[in-house]
Design a protein around this motif. Structure first.
Motif, PDB file in Angstrom:
ATOM      1  N   ASN A 137       0.830  -1.212   0.000  1.00  0.00           N
ATOM      2  CA  ASN A 137       0.000   0.000   0.000  1.00  0.00           C
ATOM      3  C   ASN A 137       0.866   1.265   0.000  1.00  0.00           C
ATOM      4  OD1 ASN A 137      -2.344   1.524  -0.030  1.00  0.00           O
ATOM      5  ND2 ASN A 137      -2.605   1.493   2.193  1.00  0.00           N
ATOM      6  N   ARG A 138       1.765   1.317  -0.969  1.00  0.00           N
ATOM      7  CA  ARG A 138       2.642   2.470  -1.082  1.00  0.00           C
ATOM      8  C   ARG A 138       3.113   2.582  -2.527  1.00  0.00           C
ATOM      9  NH1 ARG A 138       8.003   0.056   2.070  1.00  0.00           N
ATOM     10  NH2 ARG A 138       8.711  -1.335   0.367  1.00  0.00           N
ATOM     11  N   THR A 139       3.745   3.698  -2.845  1.00  0.00           N
ATOM     12  CA  THR A 139       4.275   3.934  -4.186  1.00  0.00           C
ATOM     13  C   THR A 139       5.789   3.816  -4.150  1.00  0.00           C
ATOM     14  OG1 THR A 139       2.432   5.408  -4.705  1.00  0.00           O
ATOM     15  CG2 THR A 139       4.378   5.561  -6.100  1.00  0.00           C
ATOM     16  N   ASP A 140       6.344   2.894  -4.925  1.00  0.00           N
ATOM     17  CA  ASP A 140       7.780   2.642  -4.956  1.00  0.00           C
ATOM     18  C   ASP A 140       8.363   3.103  -6.290  1.00  0.00           C
ATOM     19  OD1 ASP A 140       7.504   1.413  -2.475  1.00  0.00           O
ATOM     20  OD2 ASP A 140       7.181  -0.572  -3.375  1.00  0.00           O
ATOM     21  N   SER A 141       9.667   3.350  -6.280  1.00  0.00           N
ATOM     22  CA  SER A 141      10.391   3.663  -7.513  1.00  0.00           C
ATOM     23  C   SER A 141      10.546   2.400  -8.350  1.00  0.00           C
ATOM     24  CB  SER A 141      11.769   4.252  -7.190  1.00  0.00           C
ATOM     25  OG  SER A 141      11.634   5.449  -6.457  1.00  0.00           O
ATOM     26  N   TRP A 142      10.545   2.591  -9.675  1.00  0.00           N
ATOM     27  CA  TRP A 142      10.620   1.433 -10.560  1.00  0.00           C
ATOM     28  C   TRP A 142      11.288   1.843 -11.870  1.00  0.00           C
ATOM     29  CZ3 TRP A 142       9.947  -3.497  -9.441  1.00  0.00           C
ATOM     30  CH2 TRP A 142       9.811  -4.425 -10.482  1.00  0.00           C
ATOM     31  N   ASP A 143      12.108   0.937 -12.395  1.00  0.00           N
ATOM     32  CA  ASP A 143      12.806   1.196 -13.658  1.00  0.00           C
ATOM     33  C   ASP A 143      12.012   0.581 -14.806  1.00  0.00           C
ATOM     34  OD1 ASP A 143      14.884   2.501 -12.375  1.00  0.00           O
ATOM     35  OD2 ASP A 143      16.003   0.630 -12.035  1.00  0.00           O
ATOM     36  N   TYR A 144      11.505   1.424 -15.693  1.00  0.00           N
ATOM     37  CA  TYR A 144      10.745   0.974 -16.854  1.00  0.00           C
ATOM     38  C   TYR A 144      11.647   0.958 -18.086  1.00  0.00           C
ATOM     39  CZ  TYR A 144       6.475   1.731 -14.113  1.00  0.00           C
ATOM     40  OH  TYR A 144       5.499   1.681 -13.152  1.00  0.00           O
ATOM     41  N   ASP A 145      11.286   0.108 -19.019  1.00  0.00           N
ATOM     42  CA  ASP A 145      11.974   0.089 -20.310  1.00  0.00           C
ATOM     43  C   ASP A 145      11.603   1.326 -21.105  1.00  0.00           C
ATOM     44  OD1 ASP A 145      13.041  -2.338 -19.594  1.00  0.00           O
ATOM     45  OD2 ASP A 145      11.458  -3.510 -20.603  1.00  0.00           O
TER      46      ASP A 145
END
Length: 472
Positions: free
Chosen positions: A316-324
């Motif tokens: 229930n949180r917003t995390d950083s993420w590496d997208y293509d």
């Protein structure tokens, strides 16, 4: 004592759903009078509050000194204890209550028939009262001699309910006579205003929105789709209203006949009639709200993708993420597309949201009137002015002139805030549900705006009946 006048240090609770321990202790005065007379109030071991309580018990019992051996106390109300419902009437009422509480499949786990209709809700209220009053009368007859404060609250609630029903029927019969005598002109007015406000005005507003109002350039194709679709729904509903127009005089005449069951029944029927006549507006509001809320979710998700974030549902949180790079490119394109379409969806959503708010305000007025007529403390208010001694809220001493002067204990009547405790609760729930800030949050967040659940603004007869069974 037969008129339930007594002294009490604590205010008399008028909520009959309260536990018996919450009422002031008023013992069986007719049996304990001689024991109270023999108490030694000079004993230092007898604490002041306890001594005061025993003194008040003795003062309450003193009028029985001459009649205690010959005449028992009043047995309470005799109107309903001498007559009883026949088995067929009781079975009919239980059958009606069963239909009102019938669960509706495929709608919701806790959705019942009475939740969809104010009329069925009112039938449910009156049915529960019809079943509760005889049982409450029997409890009153047994309890009056054992605990006077508890019996007084039951007595006031018992007759308050009877007075409300009688007044409700009198007002409803008078207003129903007006509806029956003027059913044709009222039907013409109803048909005219329904066609005007529900169909024609909404149609003209849709055409105005589709023509770029006040320089607002909407998406042409999407705006035309919304305009044609909602106009089609309005035209279908207009044909329905035109088809039922010849039957409106009979419908109004029937509502007038239902006035013999009370003014609350007329208010309930008017609330259901309003829901039926504005069905097209509710359907358009439902569709536009679903589209608007879906676009809000899509915009939020694409915005997170655009800034390299991802929603973690498990934590229930917003995390950083590496997208293509392909994902970022596609997400950016979709975000731009949805952003430019959003103003068009917003405009049409606001139109039907404002219509819904207006309808909800009318429902709120009708629900407030229903709560007022179903739970107004009429009997207690009249007692408050006519005979305050029957509503003890404390004790004060008055110096009585004469040879010799003496101190006379008098009752301080309960405050009006305690008499109108039901209305304070109902008003609190209504003000919270129809708060402007809450409604504004619902509009901004795309949450459906619904009338207040009717069970939350009615007296809990089921809880009272269960409490009454425990006290028997």
């Amino acid at each position: 004592m037969s008129s339930m006048r007594f002294l009490s240090l604590e205010p008399l609770p008028l909520d009959i759903a309260s536990k018996k321990s919450e009422y002031p202790e008023t013992h069986n005065l007719s049996k304990n009078y001689l024991a109270l007379s023999d108490l030694d109030f000079t004993n230092p071991r007898l604490t002041a509050p306890r001594a005061t309580s025993h003194i008040l018990d003795e003062i309450n019992a003193s009028p029985l000194n001459r009649t205690i051996k010959n005449a028992p106390l009043s047995k309470g109300p005799s109107l309903l204890t001498q007559t009883s419902f026949s088995a067929s009437i009781g079975t009919t009422i239980k059958f009606i209550l069963g239909l009102c509480n019938l669960q509706i499949p495929y709608v919701g786990e806790a959705t019942r028939m009475k939740d969809l209709s104010a009329t069925l809700q009112q039938f449910d209220v009156r049915g529960e009262q019809a079943l509760l009053l005889p049982k409450q009368s029997l409890v009153l007859q047994r309890r009056e001699q054992e605990d006077l404060a508890f019996a007084a609250a039951q007595y006031i609630s018992f007759y308050n309910c009877i007075w409300l029903v009688i007044n409700d029927i009198i007002i409803g019969a008078a207003f129903g006579k007006f509806l029956r005598d003027n059913c044709e002109p009222l039907a013409e007015l109803l048909s005219y205003y329904a066609q005007r406000y529900v169909v024609e005005d909404v149609r003209n507003t849709l055409i105005w929105l589709d023509s770029w109002p006040v320089g607002l350039k909407l998406n042409t194709q999407l705006s035309r789709f919304f305009c044609v679709s909602f106009m089609g729904i309005g035209d279908i509903w207009g044909n329905f209203l035109h088809a039922v127009a010849p039957s409106l005089p009979w419908a109004i005449f029937g509502i007038g006949c239902m006035g013999l069951l009370g003014m609350t029944m007329i208010f309930s029927l008017l609330s259901d009639t309003l829901s039926i006549f504005t069905g097209s507006l509710y359907f358009c509001y439902l569709v536009s709200t679903k589209i608007f809320s879906a676009q809000l979710v899509v915009l939020g998700s694409l915005f997170n993708l655009f800034r390299g974030k991802r929603r973690n549902v498990l934590r229930n949180r917003t995390d950083s993420w590496d997208y293509d790079i392909d994902q970022l490119m596609l997400g950016t394109i979709l975000f731009t597309l949805v952003t430019f379409l959003f103003p068009t969806v917003l405009v049409y959503y606001l139109l039907f949201a404002l219509c819904r708010l207006g309808i909800i305000m009318i429902h709120a007025c009708l629900e407030t009137a229903l709560a007022f007529m179903n739970h107004f403390p009429l009997f207690a208010t009249i007692l408050r002015f006519k005979d305050p001694a029957r509503l003890p809220g404390g004790v004060y001493l008055v110096l009585s002139p004469g040879p010799p002067p003496r101190l006379v204990p008098k009752n301080s009547p309960v405050p009006f805030s305690q008499i109108f405790f039901q209305h304070l609760r109902v008003w609190s729930k209504l003000s919270q549900h129809y708060s402007p800030l809450r409604l504004l949050r619902c509009v901004v967040a795309g949450i459906l705006i619904m009338p207040i659940p009717r069970y939350s603004i009615r007296y809990d007869m089921v809880g009272i009946e269960e409490r009454t069974k425990k006290d028997e």
